[in-house]
Motif scaffolding. Structure first.
Motif, PDB file in Angstrom:
ATOM      1  N   ARG A 151       0.792  -1.154  -0.048  1.00 33.01           N
ATOM      2  CA  ARG A 151      -0.063   0.058  -0.139  1.00 33.01           C
ATOM      3  C   ARG A 151       0.894   1.145   0.064  1.00 33.01           C
ATOM      4  N   PHE A 152       0.737   2.061  -0.905  1.00 31.37           N
ATOM      5  CA  PHE A 152       1.574   3.302  -0.996  1.00 31.37           C
ATOM      6  C   PHE A 152       0.720   4.433  -0.680  1.00 31.37           C
ATOM      7  N   GLY A 153       1.390   5.191   0.209  1.00 34.01           N
ATOM      8  CA  GLY A 153       0.933   6.459   0.849  1.00 34.01           C
ATOM      9  C   GLY A 153       1.912   7.636   1.020  1.00 34.01           C
ATOM     10  N   ASP A 154       1.183   8.807   0.976  1.00 37.55           N
ATOM     11  CA  ASP A 154       2.121  10.170   0.988  1.00 37.55           C
ATOM     12  C   ASP A 154       2.877  10.147   2.368  1.00 37.55           C
ATOM     13  N   ASN A 155       2.388   9.461   3.484  1.00 38.56           N
ATOM     14  CA  ASN A 155       3.147   9.142   4.576  1.00 38.56           C
ATOM     15  C   ASN A 155       2.639   8.101   5.421  1.00 38.56           C
ATOM     16  N   LEU A 156       2.873   7.898   6.512  1.00 39.80           N
ATOM     17  CA  LEU A 156       2.671   6.905   7.430  1.00 39.80           C
ATOM     18  C   LEU A 156       1.950   7.615   8.483  1.00 39.80           C
ATOM     19  N   PRO A 157       0.866   6.692   9.196  1.00 38.32           N
ATOM     20  CA  PRO A 157       0.328   7.267  10.408  1.00 38.32           C
ATOM     21  C   PRO A 157       1.125   7.393  11.457  1.00 38.32           C
ATOM     22  N   LYS A 158       1.384   8.456  12.061  1.00 37.78           N
ATOM     23  CA  LYS A 158       2.476   8.791  13.301  1.00 37.78           C
ATOM     24  C   LYS A 158       1.639   9.580  14.285  1.00 37.78           C
ATOM     25  N   THR A 159       2.094   9.534  15.381  1.00 40.12           N
ATOM     26  CA  THR A 159       1.882  10.100  16.674  1.00 40.12           C
ATOM     27  C   THR A 159       2.758  11.571  16.439  1.00 40.12           C
ATOM     28  N   ARG A 160       2.516  12.890  17.135  1.00 36.50           N
ATOM     29  CA  ARG A 160       3.180  13.899  17.098  1.00 36.50           C
ATOM     30  C   ARG A 160       4.678  13.921  17.242  1.00 36.50           C
ATOM     31  N   SER A 161       4.973  12.652  17.895  1.00 37.20           N
ATOM     32  CA  SER A 161       6.309  12.470  18.424  1.00 37.20           C
ATOM     33  C   SER A 161       7.110  11.860  17.303  1.00 37.20           C
ATOM     34  N   GLY A 162       6.323  11.358  16.325  1.00 38.45           N
ATOM     35  CA  GLY A 162       6.900  10.612  15.182  1.00 38.45           C
ATOM     36  C   GLY A 162       6.828   8.716  15.205  1.00 38.45           C
ATOM     37  N   LYS A 163       6.170   8.664  16.177  1.00 37.70           N
ATOM     38  CA  LYS A 163       5.949   7.016  16.426  1.00 37.70           C
ATOM     39  C   LYS A 163       4.831   6.522  15.208  1.00 37.70           C
ATOM     40  N   ILE A 164       5.337   5.434  14.766  1.00 36.43           N
ATOM     41  CA  ILE A 164       4.394   4.937  13.732  1.00 36.43           C
ATOM     42  C   ILE A 164       3.466   4.171  14.634  1.00 36.43           C
ATOM     43  N   MET A 165       1.933   4.408  14.206  1.00 38.13           N
ATOM     44  CA  MET A 165       1.011   3.650  15.133  1.00 38.13           C
ATOM     45  C   MET A 165       0.580   2.287  14.267  1.00 38.13           C
TER      46      MET A 165
END
Length: 239
Positions: free
Chosen positions: A191-205
């Motif tokens: 799955r291609f995305g513009d970015n990945l779902p992350k918290t505001r501190s940069g952790k991928i959820m």
């Protein structure tokens, strides 16, 4: 930024006005922090390759012990694999071409694909070693025959591909992983995305990525997400 409760302070972070930022990267260790990325034997990895994030010198705010259990402390944070001399953060990471550090995820995430135990970090490392890929996250989803199948979420260095371009690049990335690791590790779904779902501190959820891969409704709290709109984009981008 990158830090842990156990580190007691920020460890890898851009100094304002001194270090240029890159979205998704925690950039460089702050002065006095000696961070490295190593392989299973403790040898430093080359730029573009993934490995284990370690801290190789003591720092003032470091964790000292686990109350009443010094053996567990040593085994967890200063493993014998590294002669007890490296602090093992438990995160995987890679260097980019400028020496910036990118955190990829936890090293204890393991998939069981057709009886083979595959580390998600291993597959993510192979993907980010491809010149086209900026970031990657790998999760598993249930499979009737294999037990689990590999689902890869990929952010390219260029624009997000669509249509035939997406199919062509997905095929190229599958072949790349097969060459780097073996056919058993090829992603069944990309799955291609513009970015990945992350918290505001940069952790991928990652739990959200697992829900998307399974096609189930997301019931987890998403209030800490920096970019909630990306969830719908990833949900519709399976190849």
């Amino acid at each position: 930024t990158w830090w842990q409760t156990e580190t007691g302070c920020n460890m890898i972070a851009p100094l304002p006005g001194a270090v240029a930022t890159k979205p998704g990267s925690c950039t460089l260790p702050i002065p006095g922090i000696i961070a490295d990325i190593v392989d299973e034997s403790g040898a430093p990895v080359a730029h573009g390759k993934g490995g284990f994030l370690v801290i190789s010198k003591p720092w003032p705010a470091m964790v000292r012990n686990i109350w009443g259990d010094p053996e567990r402390f040593a085994k967890t944070y200063f493993p014998e694999d590294y002669n007890g001399k490296l602090y093992l953060a438990g995160d995987s990471a890679h260097y980019d071409e400028n020496g910036y550090i990118w955190i990829m995820g936890r090293i204890d995430d393991v998939l069981n694909v057709s009886g083979h135990r595959l580390g998600t970090m291993e597959i993510e490392s192979a993907l980010v070693a491809n010149p086209l890929v900026a970031e990657a996250a790998v999760v598993g989803k249930p499979h009737d025959i294999k037990g689990e199948s590999v689902v890869a979420y990929v952010v390219l260095k260029g624009n997000r591909p669509e249509g035939d371009d997406a199919k062509r690049i997905a095929k190229e990335l599958r072949e790349w992983v097969a060459h780097e690791i073996g056919k058993i590790a090829q992603p069944d779904e990309i799955r291609f995305g513009d970015n990945l779902p992350k918290t505001r501190s940069g952790k991928i959820m990652r739990r959200l990525l697992r829900d998307i891969a399974k096609g189930v409704e997301i019931t987890a709290d998403t209030s800490t997400l920096e970019n909630p709109a990306i969830l719908e984009q990833l949900r519709q981008s399976a190849i």
